[in-house]
Scaffold this motif. Structure first.
Motif, PDB file in Angstrom:
ATOM      1  N   ARG A 279       2.247   6.455  -6.944  1.00  0.00           N
ATOM      2  CA  ARG A 279       1.157   7.269  -7.496  1.00  0.00           C
ATOM      3  C   ARG A 279       1.485   8.754  -7.335  1.00  0.00           C
ATOM      4  O   ARG A 279       1.283   9.547  -8.247  1.00  0.00           O
ATOM      5  CB  ARG A 279      -0.156   6.925  -6.787  1.00  0.00           C
ATOM      6  CG  ARG A 279      -1.371   7.502  -7.468  1.00  0.00           C
ATOM      7  CD  ARG A 279      -2.642   7.027  -6.836  1.00  0.00           C
ATOM      8  NE  ARG A 279      -2.853   5.590  -7.023  1.00  0.00           N
ATOM      9  CZ  ARG A 279      -3.933   4.935  -6.619  1.00  0.00           C
ATOM     10  NH1 ARG A 279      -4.898   5.570  -5.978  1.00  0.00           N
ATOM     11  NH2 ARG A 279      -4.058   3.643  -6.834  1.00  0.00           N
TER      12      ARG A 279
ATOM     13  N   GLN B 166       0.988   4.256  -2.852  1.00  0.00           N
ATOM     14  CA  GLN B 166       0.841   5.681  -2.565  1.00  0.00           C
ATOM     15  C   GLN B 166       2.048   6.475  -3.055  1.00  0.00           C
ATOM     16  O   GLN B 166       1.902   7.541  -3.663  1.00  0.00           O
ATOM     17  CB  GLN B 166       0.652   5.877  -1.058  1.00  0.00           C
ATOM     18  CG  GLN B 166      -0.667   5.321  -0.559  1.00  0.00           C
ATOM     19  CD  GLN B 166      -0.743   5.224   0.963  1.00  0.00           C
ATOM     20  OE1 GLN B 166       0.284   5.264   1.655  1.00  0.00           O
ATOM     21  NE2 GLN B 166      -1.949   5.106   1.478  1.00  0.00           N
TER      22      GLN B 166
ATOM     23  N   THR C 242       0.832  -1.210   0.000  1.00  0.00           N
ATOM     24  CA  THR C 242       0.000   0.000   0.000  1.00  0.00           C
ATOM     25  C   THR C 242       0.861   1.252   0.000  1.00  0.00           C
ATOM     26  O   THR C 242       0.557   2.228  -0.700  1.00  0.00           O
ATOM     27  CB  THR C 242      -0.942   0.002   1.225  1.00  0.00           C
ATOM     28  OG1 THR C 242      -1.760  -1.160   1.149  1.00  0.00           O
ATOM     29  CG2 THR C 242      -1.823   1.233   1.265  1.00  0.00           C
ATOM     30  N   GLU C 243       1.946   1.228   0.761  1.00  0.00           N
ATOM     31  CA  GLU C 243       2.854   2.379   0.753  1.00  0.00           C
ATOM     32  C   GLU C 243       3.470   2.571  -0.622  1.00  0.00           C
ATOM     33  O   GLU C 243       3.598   3.695  -1.109  1.00  0.00           O
ATOM     34  CB  GLU C 243       3.970   2.195   1.791  1.00  0.00           C
ATOM     35  CG  GLU C 243       3.588   2.644   3.169  1.00  0.00           C
ATOM     36  CD  GLU C 243       4.768   2.590   4.138  1.00  0.00           C
ATOM     37  OE1 GLU C 243       4.490   2.469   5.326  1.00  0.00           O
ATOM     38  OE2 GLU C 243       5.949   2.642   3.705  1.00  0.00           O
TER      39      GLU C 243
END
Ligand code: SF4
Ligand code: SF4
Length: 92
Positions: free
Chosen positions: A77, A74, A70-71
């Motif tokens: 992105r 992020q 997930t990091e």
């Protein structure tokens, strides 16, 4: 760092302008590379002659990969949107 198993975020989040096997025009941000095996997020052509040089050069770094999938999503992105001249994400 070692590449994290089951991640594959660098094959999804960034846009790639160079041709990829099966994607002659490259890929858009947020679009998964067709060579990414979505069952385990590994590259299906790793180690093959057609494996792109720019994929070979890219090395896992905490700065890009974070400490979780997930990091990485992020961070990559954010980097994608902040490096576009128009500041937009350009995501599919
Ligand atoms: S984002 Fe980093 S940890 Fe995830 S697949 Fe790519 S190199 Fe490996
Ligand atoms: S060719 Fe493999 S390593 Fe390169 S972006 Fe596609 S899935 Fe990822």
């Amino acid at each position: 760092m070692e590449c994290r198993k089951g991640c594959g975020m660098c094959c999804i989040e960034p846009s790639i302008v160079q041709p990829l096997p099966g994607m002659p025009a490259g890929k858009k941000a947020g679009e998964h590379c067709v060579n990414l095996d979505l069952s385990d997020y590994t590259c299906k052509i790793w180690g093959q002659p057609e494996y792109p040089d720019f994929c070979r050069i890219f090395k896992p770094e905490p700065e890009f990969c974070g400490s979780t999938r997930t990091e990485a999503e992020q961070i990559l992105r954010f980097l994608e949107s902040s490096t576009r001249p128009d500041g937009r994400s350009g995501r599919v």
